[in-house]
Motif scaffolding. Structure first.
Motif, PDB file in Angstrom:
ATOM      1  N   TYR A   1      16.246   1.696 -21.012  1.00 14.71           N
ATOM      2  CA  TYR A   1      16.262   1.854 -19.558  1.00 14.71           C
ATOM      3  C   TYR A   1      16.422   3.322 -19.141  1.00 14.71           C
ATOM      4  CZ  TYR A   1      21.406   1.400 -20.169  1.00 14.71           C
ATOM      5  OH  TYR A   1      22.714   1.531 -20.568  1.00 14.71           O
ATOM      6  N   GLY A   2      16.174   4.239 -20.070  1.00 12.22           N
ATOM      7  CA  GLY A   2      16.179   5.650 -19.737  1.00 12.22           C
ATOM      8  C   GLY A   2      17.553   6.171 -19.353  1.00 12.22           C
ATOM      9  N   VAL A   3      17.564   7.228 -18.543  1.00 12.38           N
ATOM     10  CA  VAL A   3      18.818   7.809 -18.070  1.00 12.38           C
ATOM     11  C   VAL A   3      18.748   8.005 -16.560  1.00 12.38           C
ATOM     12  CG1 VAL A   3      19.344   8.989 -20.239  1.00 12.38           C
ATOM     13  CG2 VAL A   3      17.994  10.161 -18.496  1.00 12.38           C
ATOM     14  N   ASN A   4      19.920   8.057 -15.946  1.00 15.94           N
ATOM     15  CA  ASN A   4      20.032   8.299 -14.517  1.00 15.94           C
ATOM     16  C   ASN A   4      21.134   9.328 -14.314  1.00 15.94           C
ATOM     17  OD1 ASN A   4      21.086   7.982 -11.732  1.00 15.94           O
ATOM     18  ND2 ASN A   4      19.567   6.349 -11.580  1.00 15.94           N
ATOM     19  N   GLU A   5      20.837  10.384 -13.566  1.00 14.74           N
ATOM     20  CA  GLU A   5      21.780  11.485 -13.415  1.00 14.74           C
ATOM     21  C   GLU A   5      23.076  11.073 -12.733  1.00 14.74           C
ATOM     22  OE1 GLU A   5      19.712  13.220  -9.315  1.00 14.74           O
ATOM     23  OE2 GLU A   5      19.470  14.272 -11.219  1.00 14.74           O
ATOM     24  N   ASN A   6      23.098   9.905 -12.086  1.00 13.99           N
ATOM     25  CA  ASN A   6      24.304   9.430 -11.407  1.00 13.99           C
ATOM     26  C   ASN A   6      25.193   8.579 -12.308  1.00 13.99           C
ATOM     27  OD1 ASN A   6      23.615  10.599  -8.865  1.00 13.99           O
ATOM     28  ND2 ASN A   6      22.173   8.923  -8.519  1.00 13.99           N
ATOM     29  N   GLU A   7      24.784   8.370 -13.562  1.00 12.63           N
ATOM     30  CA  GLU A   7      25.526   7.485 -14.460  1.00 12.63           C
ATOM     31  C   GLU A   7      26.147   8.249 -15.618  1.00 12.63           C
ATOM     32  OE1 GLU A   7      22.780   4.385 -15.465  1.00 12.63           O
ATOM     33  OE2 GLU A   7      22.737   3.575 -13.437  1.00 12.63           O
ATOM     34  N   VAL A   8      26.811   9.346 -15.279  1.00  7.27           N
ATOM     35  CA  VAL A   8      27.485  10.152 -16.298  1.00  7.27           C
ATOM     36  C   VAL A   8      28.986  10.158 -16.029  1.00  7.27           C
ATOM     37  CG1 VAL A   8      25.483  11.615 -16.730  1.00  7.27           C
ATOM     38  CG2 VAL A   8      27.117  12.274 -14.963  1.00  7.27           C
ATOM     39  N   GLU A   9      29.756  10.355 -17.083  1.00  6.42           N
ATOM     40  CA  GLU A   9      31.215  10.379 -16.965  1.00  6.42           C
ATOM     41  C   GLU A   9      31.788  11.786 -17.107  1.00  6.42           C
ATOM     42  OE1 GLU A   9      33.090   8.149 -15.953  1.00  6.42           O
ATOM     43  OE2 GLU A   9      32.028   6.269 -16.215  1.00  6.42           O
ATOM     44  N   SER A  10      30.907  12.776 -17.313  1.00  5.20           N
ATOM     45  CA  SER A  10      31.360  14.164 -17.437  1.00  5.20           C
ATOM     46  C   SER A  10      30.155  15.062 -17.196  1.00  5.20           C
ATOM     47  CB  SER A  10      31.960  14.411 -18.825  1.00  5.20           C
ATOM     48  OG  SER A  10      30.974  14.287 -19.835  1.00  5.20           O
ATOM     49  N   ASP A  11      30.291  16.335 -17.542  1.00  5.20           N
ATOM     50  CA  ASP A  11      29.220  17.292 -17.281  1.00  5.20           C
ATOM     51  C   ASP A  11      28.129  17.307 -18.338  1.00  5.20           C
ATOM     52  OD1 ASP A  11      30.670  18.368 -19.328  1.00  5.20           O
ATOM     53  OD2 ASP A  11      31.108  20.272 -18.340  1.00  5.20           O
ATOM     54  N   GLY A  12      28.217  16.419 -19.329  1.00  3.60           N
ATOM     55  CA  GLY A  12      27.178  16.381 -20.357  1.00  3.60           C
ATOM     56  C   GLY A  12      27.553  15.468 -21.505  1.00  3.60           C
ATOM     57  N   ILE A  13      26.683  15.388 -22.499  1.00  3.43           N
ATOM     58  CA  ILE A  13      26.919  14.548 -23.666  1.00  3.43           C
ATOM     59  C   ILE A  13      28.121  15.068 -24.453  1.00  3.43           C
ATOM     60  CG2 ILE A  13      25.989  13.897 -25.911  1.00  3.43           C
ATOM     61  CD1 ILE A  13      23.252  13.677 -24.647  1.00  3.43           C
ATOM     62  N   LYS A  14      29.002  14.159 -24.840  1.00  9.43           N
ATOM     63  CA  LYS A  14      30.211  14.539 -25.568  1.00  9.43           C
ATOM     64  C   LYS A  14      30.236  14.032 -27.008  1.00  9.43           C
ATOM     65  CE  LYS A  14      32.266  16.878 -22.332  1.00  9.43           C
ATOM     66  NZ  LYS A  14      31.108  17.026 -21.445  1.00  9.43           N
ATOM     67  N   ILE A  15      29.447  13.014 -27.336  1.00  9.84           N
ATOM     68  CA  ILE A  15      29.425  12.557 -28.723  1.00  9.84           C
ATOM     69  C   ILE A  15      28.827  13.654 -29.608  1.00  9.84           C
ATOM     70  CG2 ILE A  15      29.308  10.099 -28.153  1.00  9.84           C
ATOM     71  CD1 ILE A  15      26.292  10.203 -28.771  1.00  9.84           C
ATOM     72  N   ALA A  16      29.190  13.641 -30.896  1.00 10.53           N
ATOM     73  CA  ALA A  16      28.672  14.647 -31.825  1.00 10.53           C
ATOM     74  C   ALA A  16      27.272  14.303 -32.300  1.00 10.53           C
ATOM     75  CB  ALA A  16      29.616  14.764 -33.021  1.00 10.53           C
ATOM     76  N   GLY A  17      26.929  13.018 -32.306  1.00 12.20           N
ATOM     77  CA  GLY A  17      25.617  12.572 -32.751  1.00 12.20           C
ATOM     78  C   GLY A  17      25.492  11.072 -32.563  1.00 12.20           C
ATOM     79  N   LEU A  18      24.267  10.570 -32.685  1.00 18.09           N
ATOM     80  CA  LEU A  18      24.018   9.143 -32.478  1.00 18.09           C
ATOM     81  C   LEU A  18      23.270   8.554 -33.657  1.00 18.09           C
ATOM     82  CD1 LEU A  18      23.986   6.604 -30.593  1.00 18.09           C
ATOM     83  CD2 LEU A  18      21.738   7.391 -29.820  1.00 18.09           C
ATOM     84  N   VAL A  19      23.685   7.340 -34.037  1.00 20.98           N
ATOM     85  CA  VAL A  19      22.997   6.545 -35.049  1.00 20.98           C
ATOM     86  C   VAL A  19      22.603   5.226 -34.408  1.00 20.98           C
ATOM     87  CG1 VAL A  19      23.153   5.476 -37.329  1.00 20.98           C
ATOM     88  CG2 VAL A  19      24.441   7.575 -36.845  1.00 20.98           C
TER      89      VAL A  19
END
Length: 366
Positions: free
Chosen positions: A67-85
């Motif tokens: 479902y992509g991304v939406n700029e209104n659905e963030v919890e901070s100023d950017g991605i915080k995880i180190a990586g994704l699997v």
């Protein structure tokens, strides 16, 4: 720039176990503690949650990015995880109000991702062997080189990370003419917590993690809030001291997740690193005061000591995790203070836990 070539990639665990997959987006290596989240939706909120700083996230849901991304659905100023699997990565998205694809979002924020991994096998392995450090590599670096680098990555136990995600300068949130003023100590605060407080007629001043009780009190707040955040709570001696002084002055205090653990430590209750932790939006909790059940969002790898809590005359367990019996909430019997080990602002129930913000306001009203 759009990356279209999908290289062979691996995730190497600290015990030498390797899982294979394909690269997504940028090339390189990233290190962190590997953990898994059982949520079926809300991946953008998860990726931007400061509590995940320093962790490699394994998504148990089979599809990520659909479902992509939406700029209104963030919890901070950017991605915080180190990586994704993940297992299946969707390069195309179908939601009408999406602002872009997840792949573009990852490239823009330099996140390293690996897909086509047997995530069921990986999660099963983590469940059996516990959370451990790992590295995602998408650039062909040799396993021997990666092992050397991985051996130098510090363990999450004893690791202070709040300073990496906390605001550097204090800021305000909400309507300055609101009825209540809240001083929030930012240990990695989620934006939706601020939204929930502002919605309840609060004006919030958010302070850096190393602020003192005097700093917070200078705002003349009606109540104090200790936020969620990443890492081990024990090294946060400053935040623990702030909690002690708030309690000594019997001011209204509410803590969530890391803030909950800090309140425990301020009362002499020890914390410990969990074997796997709780991460997902389907965790069952029982409110021992009302007898009602709640479906909760959780994200923590540490917990307060239940036995010590039960033996403390000043504290009372208010919520219990129904899967493993760990403490999910507590309150002080003679102070204006309570806390929970889960995220009421995330609302997976969707409204099971929102009453906690109302209780905080009621405590302020007296």
């Amino acid at each position: 720039m759009k990356y279209t070539t999908r290289q062979s990639a691996i995730i190497l665990l600290s015990d030498g176990t390797i899982f294979h997959g394909k690269s997504i987006g940028i090339s390189g290596s990233t290190f962190g503690e590997v953990c898994f989240n059982t949520g079926m939706t809300g991946y953008q909120e998860i990726f931007t949650d400061p509590s995940y700083f320093g962790q490699i996230m394994v998504a148990t849901n089979a599809h990520i990015g659909n479902y992509g991304v939406n700029e209104n659905e963030v919890e901070s100023d950017g991605i915080k995880i180190a990586g994704l699997v993940c297992k299946n990565f969707s390069f195309n998205y179908s939601r009408a109000d999406a602002s872009g694809s997840l792949e573009e979002y990852f490239i823009k924020q330099n996140l390293i991702c690996i897909s086509d991994v047997d995530t069921r096998a990986l999660v099963s392995y983590i469940r059996d062997n516990g959370a451990m450090n790992a590295v995602i590599c998408t650039d062909g670096t040799s396993v021997d080189e990666l092992k050397v680098s991985l051996a130098n990555v510090p363990d999450m136990k004893g690791l202070e990370l709040a300073s990496k995600v906390s605001t550097k300068v204090a800021y305000y949130y909400g309507d300055e003419n609101a009825t209540y003023k809240i001083a929030a100590l930012d240990l990695g605060i989620k934006t939706n917590i601020l939204r929930n407080l502002a919605k309840r007629d609060c004006y919030i001043k958010v302070f850096p993690f190393d602020s003192t009780y005097s700093d917070l009190s200078s705002f003349s707040p009606d109540g104090f809030f200790l936020s969620n955040g990443p890492g081990d709570p024990e090294p946060l001696v400053g935040a623990i001291q702030v909690a002690k002084e708030i309690l000594e002055n019997n001011r209204p205090l509410f803590g969530i997740c890391l803030g909950h653990q800090v309140i425990g430590l301020a009362n002499g209750i020890s914390t410990y690193k969990m074997f796997n932790g709780h991460r997902g939006i389907n965790h069952p909790v029982k409110n021992l005061i009302s007898g009602k059940g709640e479906i909760t969002s959780q994200n923590h790898g540490f917990a307060v000591n239940k036995e010590e809590l039960e033996n403390n005359a000043d504290l009372e367990i208010t919520h219990i995790h129904l899967n493993d019996g760990t403490v999910a909430g507590m309150r002080m019997k003679h102070k204006n203070c309570f806390s929970v080990q889960y995220h009421p602002e995330a609302s997976p129930g969707p409204h099971d836990s929102s009453y906690l913000f109302d209780e905080f306001i009621d405590n302020i009203k007296g």
